[in-house]
Design a protein around this motif. Sequence first.
Motif, PDB file in Angstrom:
ATOM      1  N   GLY A 263       0.771  -1.309   0.082  1.00 27.60           N
ATOM      2  CA  GLY A 263      -0.092  -0.070  -0.035  1.00 27.60           C
ATOM      3  C   GLY A 263       0.794   1.138  -0.362  1.00 27.60           C
ATOM      4  N   GLY A 264       0.464   2.243  -0.068  1.00 21.72           N
ATOM      5  CA  GLY A 264       1.050   3.497  -0.176  1.00 21.72           C
ATOM      6  C   GLY A 264       0.112   4.864   0.138  1.00 21.72           C
ATOM      7  N   LEU A 265       0.883   5.889  -0.287  1.00 20.10           N
ATOM      8  CA  LEU A 265       0.134   7.312  -0.276  1.00 20.10           C
ATOM      9  C   LEU A 265       1.107   8.142  -0.876  1.00 20.10           C
ATOM     10  CD1 LEU A 265      -1.026   8.795   2.980  1.00 20.10           C
ATOM     11  CD2 LEU A 265       0.736  10.106   1.982  1.00 20.10           C
ATOM     12  N   ALA A 266       0.252   9.398  -1.449  1.00 20.11           N
ATOM     13  CA  ALA A 266       0.950  10.412  -2.086  1.00 20.11           C
ATOM     14  C   ALA A 266       0.490  11.650  -1.435  1.00 20.11           C
ATOM     15  CB  ALA A 266       0.529  10.199  -3.442  1.00 20.11           C
ATOM     16  N   PHE A 267       1.514  12.494  -1.236  1.00 20.01           N
ATOM     17  CA  PHE A 267       1.203  13.977  -0.661  1.00 20.01           C
ATOM     18  C   PHE A 267       1.181  14.808  -2.319  1.00 20.01           C
ATOM     19  CE2 PHE A 267       2.499  12.151   3.329  1.00 20.01           C
ATOM     20  CZ  PHE A 267       1.556  12.783   4.014  1.00 20.01           C
ATOM     21  N   GLY A 268       0.383  15.985  -2.236  1.00 20.93           N
ATOM     22  CA  GLY A 268       0.763  16.941  -3.124  1.00 20.93           C
ATOM     23  C   GLY A 268       1.878  17.962  -2.767  1.00 20.93           C
ATOM     24  N   LEU A 269       2.867  17.945  -3.009  1.00 19.76           N
ATOM     25  CA  LEU A 269       3.925  18.762  -2.501  1.00 19.76           C
ATOM     26  C   LEU A 269       3.596  20.165  -2.753  1.00 19.76           C
ATOM     27  CD1 LEU A 269       6.849  18.964  -1.598  1.00 19.76           C
ATOM     28  CD2 LEU A 269       7.712  18.990  -4.094  1.00 19.76           C
ATOM     29  N   ASP A 270       2.902  20.611  -3.763  1.00 20.43           N
ATOM     30  CA  ASP A 270       2.617  21.958  -3.982  1.00 20.43           C
ATOM     31  C   ASP A 270       1.683  22.469  -2.956  1.00 20.43           C
ATOM     32  OD1 ASP A 270       4.018  21.786  -6.720  1.00 20.43           O
ATOM     33  OD2 ASP A 270       2.363  20.701  -7.133  1.00 20.43           O
ATOM     34  N   ARG A 271       0.768  21.736  -2.489  1.00 13.63           N
ATOM     35  CA  ARG A 271       0.003  22.262  -1.531  1.00 13.63           C
ATOM     36  C   ARG A 271       0.429  22.226   0.011  1.00 13.63           C
ATOM     37  NH1 ARG A 271      -5.861  19.575  -2.388  1.00 13.63           N
ATOM     38  NH2 ARG A 271      -5.775  20.911  -4.006  1.00 13.63           N
ATOM     39  N   MET A 272       1.494  21.152  -0.042  1.00 11.56           N
ATOM     40  CA  MET A 272       2.326  21.133   1.194  1.00 11.56           C
ATOM     41  C   MET A 272       2.866  22.364   1.481  1.00 11.56           C
ATOM     42  SD  MET A 272       5.031  18.276   2.764  1.00 11.56           S
ATOM     43  CE  MET A 272       3.874  16.933   2.692  1.00 11.56           C
ATOM     44  N   VAL A 273       3.742  22.788   0.489  1.00  9.67           N
ATOM     45  CA  VAL A 273       4.478  24.339   0.565  1.00  9.67           C
ATOM     46  C   VAL A 273       3.630  25.166   0.465  1.00  9.67           C
ATOM     47  CG1 VAL A 273       6.192  25.488  -0.747  1.00  9.67           C
ATOM     48  CG2 VAL A 273       6.274  23.066  -1.114  1.00  9.67           C
ATOM     49  N   MET A 274       2.505  25.282   0.156  1.00  7.00           N
ATOM     50  CA  MET A 274       1.505  26.553   0.309  1.00  7.00           C
ATOM     51  C   MET A 274       1.138  26.755   1.781  1.00  7.00           C
ATOM     52  SD  MET A 274      -1.294  25.697  -2.681  1.00  7.00           S
ATOM     53  CE  MET A 274      -2.580  26.630  -1.822  1.00  7.00           C
ATOM     54  N   PHE A 275       0.870  25.502   2.585  1.00  3.72           N
ATOM     55  CA  PHE A 275       0.909  25.577   4.009  1.00  3.72           C
ATOM     56  C   PHE A 275       1.869  26.157   4.378  1.00  3.72           C
ATOM     57  CE2 PHE A 275      -3.043  22.728   3.187  1.00  3.72           C
ATOM     58  CZ  PHE A 275      -3.722  23.296   4.043  1.00  3.72           C
ATOM     59  N   LEU A 276       3.217  25.577   4.430  1.00  2.00           N
ATOM     60  CA  LEU A 276       4.290  25.849   5.036  1.00  2.00           C
ATOM     61  C   LEU A 276       4.617  27.222   4.621  1.00  2.00           C
ATOM     62  CD1 LEU A 276       6.366  22.493   4.276  1.00  2.00           C
ATOM     63  CD2 LEU A 276       5.620  23.601   6.453  1.00  2.00           C
ATOM     64  N   ALA A 277       4.394  27.876   3.410  1.00  2.00           N
ATOM     65  CA  ALA A 277       4.778  29.241   3.033  1.00  2.00           C
ATOM     66  C   ALA A 277       3.655  30.174   3.349  1.00  2.00           C
ATOM     67  CB  ALA A 277       4.968  29.357   1.569  1.00  2.00           C
ATOM     68  N   GLY A 278       2.520  29.586   3.810  1.00  2.00           N
ATOM     69  CA  GLY A 278       1.506  30.677   3.969  1.00  2.00           C
ATOM     70  C   GLY A 278       0.913  31.527   3.021  1.00  2.00           C
ATOM     71  N   THR A 279       0.661  30.754   1.819  1.00  2.00           N
ATOM     72  CA  THR A 279       0.049  31.432   0.727  1.00  2.00           C
ATOM     73  C   THR A 279      -1.187  30.444   0.475  1.00  2.00           C
ATOM     74  OG1 THR A 279      -0.019  31.871  -1.631  1.00  2.00           O
ATOM     75  CG2 THR A 279       1.531  30.057  -1.107  1.00  2.00           C
ATOM     76  N   GLU A 280      -2.109  31.099  -0.182  1.00  2.00           N
ATOM     77  CA  GLU A 280      -3.380  30.330  -0.726  1.00  2.00           C
ATOM     78  C   GLU A 280      -3.598  30.135  -2.060  1.00  2.00           C
ATOM     79  OE1 GLU A 280      -6.717  32.770   1.141  1.00  2.00           O
ATOM     80  OE2 GLU A 280      -6.249  31.896   2.961  1.00  2.00           O
ATOM     81  N   ASN A 281      -2.486  30.610  -2.834  1.00  5.23           N
ATOM     82  CA  ASN A 281      -2.612  30.197  -4.304  1.00  5.23           C
ATOM     83  C   ASN A 281      -1.323  29.479  -4.533  1.00  5.23           C
ATOM     84  OD1 ASN A 281      -2.293  30.900  -7.099  1.00  5.23           O
ATOM     85  ND2 ASN A 281      -2.412  33.157  -6.874  1.00  5.23           N
ATOM     86  N   ILE A 282      -2.004  28.417  -5.367  1.00 11.40           N
ATOM     87  CA  ILE A 282      -0.798  27.519  -5.854  1.00 11.40           C
ATOM     88  C   ILE A 282       0.119  28.049  -6.657  1.00 11.40           C
ATOM     89  CG2 ILE A 282      -2.240  26.463  -7.749  1.00 11.40           C
ATOM     90  CD1 ILE A 282      -1.445  23.810  -6.788  1.00 11.40           C
ATOM     91  N   LYS A 283      -0.315  28.894  -7.607  1.00 11.21           N
ATOM     92  CA  LYS A 283       0.778  29.333  -8.477  1.00 11.21           C
ATOM     93  C   LYS A 283       1.933  30.308  -7.878  1.00 11.21           C
ATOM     94  CE  LYS A 283      -2.978  30.505 -12.025  1.00 11.21           C
ATOM     95  NZ  LYS A 283      -4.129  30.463 -11.067  1.00 11.21           N
ATOM     96  N   ASP A 284       1.850  30.379  -6.652  1.00 17.33           N
ATOM     97  CA  ASP A 284       2.776  31.047  -5.801  1.00 17.33           C
ATOM     98  C   ASP A 284       4.058  30.155  -5.800  1.00 17.33           C
ATOM     99  OD1 ASP A 284       1.712  33.622  -5.726  1.00 17.33           O
ATOM    100  OD2 ASP A 284       0.884  33.432  -3.833  1.00 17.33           O
ATOM    101  N   VAL A 285       3.833  28.904  -5.457  1.00 18.15           N
ATOM    102  CA  VAL A 285       4.804  27.735  -5.170  1.00 18.15           C
ATOM    103  C   VAL A 285       5.133  27.029  -6.385  1.00 18.15           C
ATOM    104  CG1 VAL A 285       3.696  27.731  -2.853  1.00 18.15           C
ATOM    105  CG2 VAL A 285       3.123  26.000  -4.619  1.00 18.15           C
TER     106      VAL A 285
END
Length: 599
Positions: free
Chosen positions: A535-557
């Motif tokens: 079994g496995g799992l996949a994280f959305g890296l772009d979305r994770m970085v959005m949270f860590l960088a404090g932005t709500e726009n995926i284009k920023d990351v």
Amino acid sequence: MGEALNGLKRSIMCGEARESHIGQKVTVMGWVQRNRNLGGLQFLDLRDREGILQIVFKDTLSEEILAKAKQIRPEYCIAVTGEIAKRESINNNIPTGMVELIAEGVKILSESETPPIYIKEDLDAAESIRLKYRYLDLRRPDMQKIFAIRSKTTKAIRDYLEENNFLDIETPVLGKSTPEGARDYLVPSRNFQGKFYALPQSPQLYKQLLMMSGFDRYYQIAKCFRDEDLRANRQPEFTQVDMELSFVEEDDIMAINEGLIAYVFKKVAGVNVKLPIKRMKFKDAMEKYGSDKPDLRFGMEITNITQDVKDMDFVVFKSAIENGGSVRALCLENGASLGRKQLDKLGKFVKTYKAKGLAWIQLKPEGMKSSIAKFLTDDVTNAIINTMNAKTGDAILIVADKDSVVLPSLGALRLHLAKEYDLIKDKSEFNFTWVTEFPFFEYSEEEERFKACHHPFTAPMDEDLEFVESDPARVRAKAYDLVLNGEELGGGSIRIHDTAIQERMLKALGFTKERAWESFGFLLQALTFGAPPHGGLAFGLDRMVMFLAGTENIKDVIAFPKNQNAFCYLTEAPNVVEEKQLDELGIKVSVSEEKTVEE
């Protein structure tokens, strides 16, 4: 014309200069933020990736150097050599504010036209302009910080996974187009005219094959592609932190990923993630929050009031209950102060989610007011108030219909109210939860068949296997999503490792045996050679970085993102290609209509 370096070496980054460097001769290089001529003194603010340093040109310098300094304009790329000194006018707003560089020499490496956007933090410019001149947009300090965070995030992920015995293995980008899932991006083949590769929506089948190859623990930071209509925070190409493990069950995968999240958030943002992360079944998430990715930073749960209103002589409620639906509500604190226009607006909002309308009860200090007052008895009103745990000053907002309408519409209304009335008090909170026991199947009205909620290689719950043919809607999957603040951060499942069960699930999804083998034969055959439980799992890296960088726009990351129509303003892709290239591929182009690039 720009000057050459001719062996000149940068000795320090602009943003690294500190009091400990005072008295040192250094060379810095970067872009000019601004140039101020104050008669006998000239000041430049020089910027690089690490920050800004003030440069001082004194009138004791040679006329040649002073003349060159006066030519310099914003965004010129220059190199300056000189001595670090204590700054006379201290600037506490920047890390280098205690020091400055007293210039002794300068080279203009490259001149700059007047930029179409101003290189500053919190830029207020049209997105199309920012994307067209993305290389300038990326020079801005806040953008540079985001990509430093992204780099730090990927390093932390790799460090943790390597430490936990995962192997980084690349999988193909040119693969086979398979049914199910989103629409593929297709790549025509020159060697096999009329045939196409597909770009991967995820490395799903390859990573399962790697488990059958005996690699035990695999990961990859992988580019993925989906040709689908884009919502606000989706891009046609995105990055996935992908992993697969052998000889595991759900708890094992969830534990390793809780460790990963805790490590990354601590390393990158200094945030302590409380472990273990709480869990919630899909059914409970939908009934309480109307969403499989609930935002738990505020309360206002959905409450079932069907029993309280079942005897009401109100056709909307009556018909919903008779047709197997329900009547459910939200309690909005201080909602009694809402005016009729505001309530009507909320009614229009839920209609966009297929609800027929919104009934409401306001508990005003002077008494109850309701859109359905003539149908309410005192007993029914009191029963609703008690069930909702409402108090004077609150408003009860009600939707009645089948559950597939009631729950999503109230879930969306809940989030809308939270945003509209600022119900999330701590915006910096990271509230994680696992959502588990997803349905295996969902019925598509459009295609008139059951489809896989996650993907067809997900294992069903052992106790639900008997219902695959007789009652598909009852079958739960061994699937799990990690949700953060109302967004899906990642998801995965235990996979099917038995050929017979995999064929059975594909058959339930409408595949004949022949079509199943034609589409997924390489996987089905691999399952016959001693496949391990995996079994496995996949994280959305772009979305994770959005949270860590404090932005709500995926284009920023994403360094070079596309707009909502998957168009790149910078390179103007997609675009036409030469006839010769099409001939080599055996392709003739037929254009039905010209699509605008605008969002």
